[in-house]
Design a protein around this motif. Structure first.
Motif, PDB file in Angstrom:
ATOM      1  N   ALA A 216       0.839  -1.211   0.000  1.00 48.62           N
ATOM      2  CA  ALA A 216       0.000   0.000   0.000  1.00 48.62           C
ATOM      3  C   ALA A 216       0.868   1.253   0.000  1.00 48.62           C
ATOM      4  O   ALA A 216       0.514   2.263  -0.627  1.00 48.62           O
ATOM      5  CB  ALA A 216      -0.926   0.001   1.213  1.00 48.62           C
ATOM      6  N   LEU A 217       2.015   1.198   0.683  1.00 51.24           N
ATOM      7  CA  LEU A 217       2.928   2.345   0.681  1.00 51.24           C
ATOM      8  C   LEU A 217       3.396   2.646  -0.740  1.00 51.24           C
ATOM      9  O   LEU A 217       3.488   3.810  -1.140  1.00 51.24           O
ATOM     10  CB  LEU A 217       4.133   2.063   1.582  1.00 51.24           C
ATOM     11  N   ASN A 218       3.696   1.590  -1.507  1.00 54.54           N
ATOM     12  CA  ASN A 218       4.079   1.781  -2.909  1.00 54.54           C
ATOM     13  C   ASN A 218       2.995   2.528  -3.675  1.00 54.54           C
ATOM     14  O   ASN A 218       3.266   3.455  -4.442  1.00 54.54           O
ATOM     15  CB  ASN A 218       4.327   0.434  -3.597  1.00 54.54           C
ATOM     16  N   ALA A 219       1.741   2.098  -3.467  1.00 57.20           N
ATOM     17  CA  ALA A 219       0.622   2.705  -4.184  1.00 57.20           C
ATOM     18  C   ALA A 219       0.500   4.186  -3.844  1.00 57.20           C
ATOM     19  O   ALA A 219       0.338   5.032  -4.744  1.00 57.20           O
ATOM     20  CB  ALA A 219      -0.675   1.970  -3.848  1.00 57.20           C
ATOM     21  N   TYR A 220       0.571   4.534  -2.556  1.00 61.03           N
ATOM     22  CA  TYR A 220       0.468   5.936  -2.149  1.00 61.03           C
ATOM     23  C   TYR A 220       1.590   6.766  -2.774  1.00 61.03           C
ATOM     24  O   TYR A 220       1.364   7.865  -3.284  1.00 61.03           O
ATOM     25  CB  TYR A 220       0.529   6.070  -0.627  1.00 61.03           C
ATOM     26  N   ALA A 221       2.821   6.236  -2.701  1.00 59.89           N
ATOM     27  CA  ALA A 221       3.974   6.986  -3.195  1.00 59.89           C
ATOM     28  C   ALA A 221       3.900   7.185  -4.704  1.00 59.89           C
ATOM     29  O   ALA A 221       4.139   8.294  -5.202  1.00 59.89           O
ATOM     30  CB  ALA A 221       5.265   6.266  -2.805  1.00 59.89           C
ATOM     31  N   PHE A 222       3.562   6.133  -5.447  1.00 53.80           N
ATOM     32  CA  PHE A 222       3.481   6.262  -6.903  1.00 53.80           C
ATOM     33  C   PHE A 222       2.340   7.197  -7.310  1.00 53.80           C
ATOM     34  O   PHE A 222       2.478   7.982  -8.257  1.00 53.80           O
ATOM     35  CB  PHE A 222       3.325   4.891  -7.558  1.00 53.80           C
ATOM     36  N   MET A 223       1.209   7.110  -6.606  1.00 61.67           N
ATOM     37  CA  MET A 223       0.119   8.043  -6.897  1.00 61.67           C
ATOM     38  C   MET A 223       0.558   9.474  -6.670  1.00 61.67           C
ATOM     39  O   MET A 223       0.263  10.369  -7.476  1.00 61.67           O
ATOM     40  CB  MET A 223      -1.100   7.723  -6.021  1.00 61.67           C
ATOM     41  N   ALA A 224       1.278   9.706  -5.569  1.00 63.68           N
ATOM     42  CA  ALA A 224       1.725  11.066  -5.257  1.00 63.68           C
ATOM     43  C   ALA A 224       2.674  11.589  -6.333  1.00 63.68           C
ATOM     44  O   ALA A 224       2.562  12.749  -6.760  1.00 63.68           O
ATOM     45  CB  ALA A 224       2.400  11.095  -3.895  1.00 63.68           C
ATOM     46  N   VAL A 225       3.595  10.747  -6.794  1.00 62.26           N
ATOM     47  CA  VAL A 225       4.564  11.188  -7.801  1.00 62.26           C
ATOM     48  C   VAL A 225       3.874  11.460  -9.137  1.00 62.26           C
ATOM     49  O   VAL A 225       4.169  12.446  -9.817  1.00 62.26           O
ATOM     50  CB  VAL A 225       5.683  10.139  -7.978  1.00 62.26           C
ATOM     51  N   ILE A 226       2.934  10.593  -9.514  1.00 60.17           N
ATOM     52  CA  ILE A 226       2.215  10.785 -10.779  1.00 60.17           C
ATOM     53  C   ILE A 226       1.379  12.054 -10.740  1.00 60.17           C
ATOM     54  O   ILE A 226       1.357  12.843 -11.690  1.00 60.17           O
ATOM     55  CB  ILE A 226       1.333   9.558 -11.085  1.00 60.17           C
ATOM     56  N   ILE A 227       0.673  12.260  -9.636  1.00 66.22           N
ATOM     57  CA  ILE A 227      -0.154  13.462  -9.507  1.00 66.22           C
ATOM     58  C   ILE A 227       0.715  14.716  -9.456  1.00 66.22           C
ATOM     59  O   ILE A 227       0.399  15.746 -10.064  1.00 66.22           O
ATOM     60  CB  ILE A 227      -1.036  13.372  -8.247  1.00 66.22           C
ATOM     61  N   ALA A 228       1.828  14.631  -8.722  1.00 65.55           N
ATOM     62  CA  ALA A 228       2.692  15.800  -8.547  1.00 65.55           C
ATOM     63  C   ALA A 228       3.365  16.208  -9.844  1.00 65.55           C
ATOM     64  O   ALA A 228       3.496  17.401 -10.149  1.00 65.55           O
ATOM     65  CB  ALA A 228       3.755  15.491  -7.500  1.00 65.55           C
ATOM     66  N   GLY A 229       3.791  15.221 -10.630  1.00 65.57           N
ATOM     67  CA  GLY A 229       4.654  15.489 -11.773  1.00 65.57           C
ATOM     68  C   GLY A 229       6.038  14.983 -11.440  1.00 65.57           C
ATOM     69  O   GLY A 229       6.644  15.421 -10.453  1.00 65.57           O
ATOM     70  N   ARG A 230       6.536  14.039 -12.235  1.00 65.82           N
ATOM     71  CA  ARG A 230       7.829  13.414 -11.941  1.00 65.82           C
ATOM     72  C   ARG A 230       8.935  14.454 -11.847  1.00 65.82           C
ATOM     73  O   ARG A 230       9.096  15.299 -12.711  1.00 65.82           O
ATOM     74  CB  ARG A 230       8.170  12.380 -13.016  1.00 65.82           C
ATOM     75  N   GLY A 231       9.678  14.390 -10.743  1.00 65.28           N
ATOM     76  CA  GLY A 231      10.787  15.300 -10.531  1.00 65.28           C
ATOM     77  C   GLY A 231      10.441  16.571  -9.793  1.00 65.28           C
ATOM     78  O   GLY A 231      11.332  17.354  -9.458  1.00 65.28           O
ATOM     79  N   SER A 232       9.163  16.799  -9.498  1.00 64.96           N
ATOM     80  CA  SER A 232       8.736  18.034  -8.836  1.00 64.96           C
ATOM     81  C   SER A 232       8.551  17.786  -7.339  1.00 64.96           C
ATOM     82  O   SER A 232       7.596  17.123  -6.926  1.00 64.96           O
ATOM     83  CB  SER A 232       7.432  18.543  -9.445  1.00 64.96           C
ATOM     84  N   HIS A 233       9.452  18.335  -6.538  1.00 68.30           N
ATOM     85  CA  HIS A 233       9.351  18.134  -5.088  1.00 68.30           C
ATOM     86  C   HIS A 233       8.228  18.970  -4.483  1.00 68.30           C
ATOM     87  O   HIS A 233       7.560  18.529  -3.540  1.00 68.30           O
ATOM     88  CB  HIS A 233      10.687  18.470  -4.423  1.00 68.30           C
ATOM     89  N   ILE A 234       8.000  20.172  -5.004  1.00 68.84           N
ATOM     90  CA  ILE A 234       6.881  20.982  -4.513  1.00 68.84           C
ATOM     91  C   ILE A 234       5.566  20.277  -4.827  1.00 68.84           C
ATOM     92  O   ILE A 234       4.639  20.247  -4.013  1.00 68.84           O
ATOM     93  CB  ILE A 234       6.913  22.389  -5.148  1.00 68.84           C
ATOM     94  N   GLY A 235       5.486  19.704  -6.013  1.00 69.77           N
ATOM     95  CA  GLY A 235       4.289  18.948  -6.384  1.00 69.77           C
ATOM     96  C   GLY A 235       4.038  17.785  -5.451  1.00 69.77           C
ATOM     97  O   GLY A 235       2.881  17.460  -5.154  1.00 69.77           O
ATOM     98  N   ILE A 236       5.112  17.159  -4.970  1.00 67.89           N
ATOM     99  CA  ILE A 236       4.967  16.030  -4.039  1.00 67.89           C
ATOM    100  C   ILE A 236       4.305  16.485  -2.746  1.00 67.89           C
ATOM    101  O   ILE A 236       3.459  15.772  -2.183  1.00 67.89           O
ATOM    102  CB  ILE A 236       6.340  15.395  -3.734  1.00 67.89           C
TER     103      ILE A 236
END
Length: 299
Positions: A216-236
């Motif tokens: 489940a941690l994988n799912a949360y993290a990947f969702m966050a990165v996809i929503i944020a925009g890959r490489g964007s720490h502010i987006g995270i």
């Protein structure tokens, strides 16, 4: 209600730190890590076992960071020459090995009995009534430091080198850059952040066992990165808060739609998150915030 809000915000901070680690490894470095929960679990157990054996909590947390960084670097050196798909499989296999080792090596990890009595940082300095509030502040301080550190290295020459190896490793190697070393450093830094997140998990619950650590941690993290925009720490930061708060806040739908039972409510919550993710992929395919790029003054 206040206790529930504090608990939710602590979980948000922990999950967002894990998402920042994945954003460095996958978003910035192009290295898929499906074994995120394994490194997170390793950090939690190293910290928890040290604390229950008398090590001060903050020192135990530092050791957990170093341990997960070292193991992450070692895994990257073994597998980083693999293509993206195979690297993902190797990291997932490693995480499963960690889970099995912790579950069955009772002489070291206490196995499925778990590790109880993990003391929080500053627990002897503050009244028990303030414990959760102080820990929330500590968790957000860890999140802020993690964000500022990643923001610093992203805008440094090392960050540009990491992006270059992601975009075209052959060109970076042709220019004399050690791609393997760069990727090992990326995995190590991400592992250290997962050590921070795992340590916070151990501190918050004061008890850990293998069943707490799932994909489940994988799912949360990947969702966050996809929503944020890959490489964007502010987006995270935006996405991490949005995903977890949406998942937790949607629990209150039962008060708005009382005819739903528990199973239907759980399905509806996942549907809402999934629909939101699809909408972002359609209308914001690059994520909420674009990746930082160095720009010159020339037009």
């Amino acid at each position: 209600m206040i206790s529930y809000l504090v608990a939710t915000l602590v979980l948000v901070a922990i999950a967002t730190i894990a998402a920042l680690a994945l954003n460095l490894q996958w978003g910035l470095g192009g290295l898929v890590n499906f074994g995120l929960f394994g490194f997170y679990m390793l950090g939690a157990y190293v910290c928890g076992l040290l604390v229950v054996n008398g090590t001060p909590p903050l020192l135990a947390m530092a050791v957990a960071m170093l341990a997960t960084a070292a193991v992450s670097a070692a895994v990257s050196l073994i597998s980083v020459r693999l293509s993206e798909d195979y690297l993902a499989i190797v990291t997932l296999g490693f995480a499963e090995c960690v889970r099995l080792f912790i579950s069955y090596e009772e002489w070291l990890t206490r196995g499925t009995l778990g590790v109880p009595g993990i003391e929080r940082p500053f627990s002897g300095w503050v009244p028990a009534a303030w414990s959760d509030g102080v820990f929330l502040v500590f968790s957000f301080a860890c999140l802020l430091l993690s964000f500022l550190f990643l923001r610093k290295i992203t805008r440094a020459p090392f960050g540009r080198l990491v992006r270059a190896t992601r975009d075209d490793a052959t060109v970076a190697e042709a220019l004399g850059k050690n791609v393997l070393a760069v990727r090992a450093k990326v995995f190590a830094i991400g592992g250290a952040l997962l050590g921070v997140a795992g340590s916070l998990h151990a501190f918050y619950y004061s008890y850990i066992d293998p069943t707490q650590f799932t994909t489940a941690l994988n799912a949360y993290a990947f969702m966050a990165v996809i929503i944020a925009g890959r490489g964007s720490h502010i987006g995270i930061l935006i996405a991490g808060f949005s995903v977890i708060l949406l998942l937790e806040g949607s629990r209150f739908l039962v008060d708005v739609i009382p005819f739903l039972d528990g199973a239907q409510l759980a399905a509806l919550r996942l549907f809402i998150v999934g629909a939101g993710l699809i909408a972002i992929l359609i209308y914001k395919p690059d994520g909420l915030v674009r990746e930082y790029r160095l720009r010159s003054g020339a037009h």
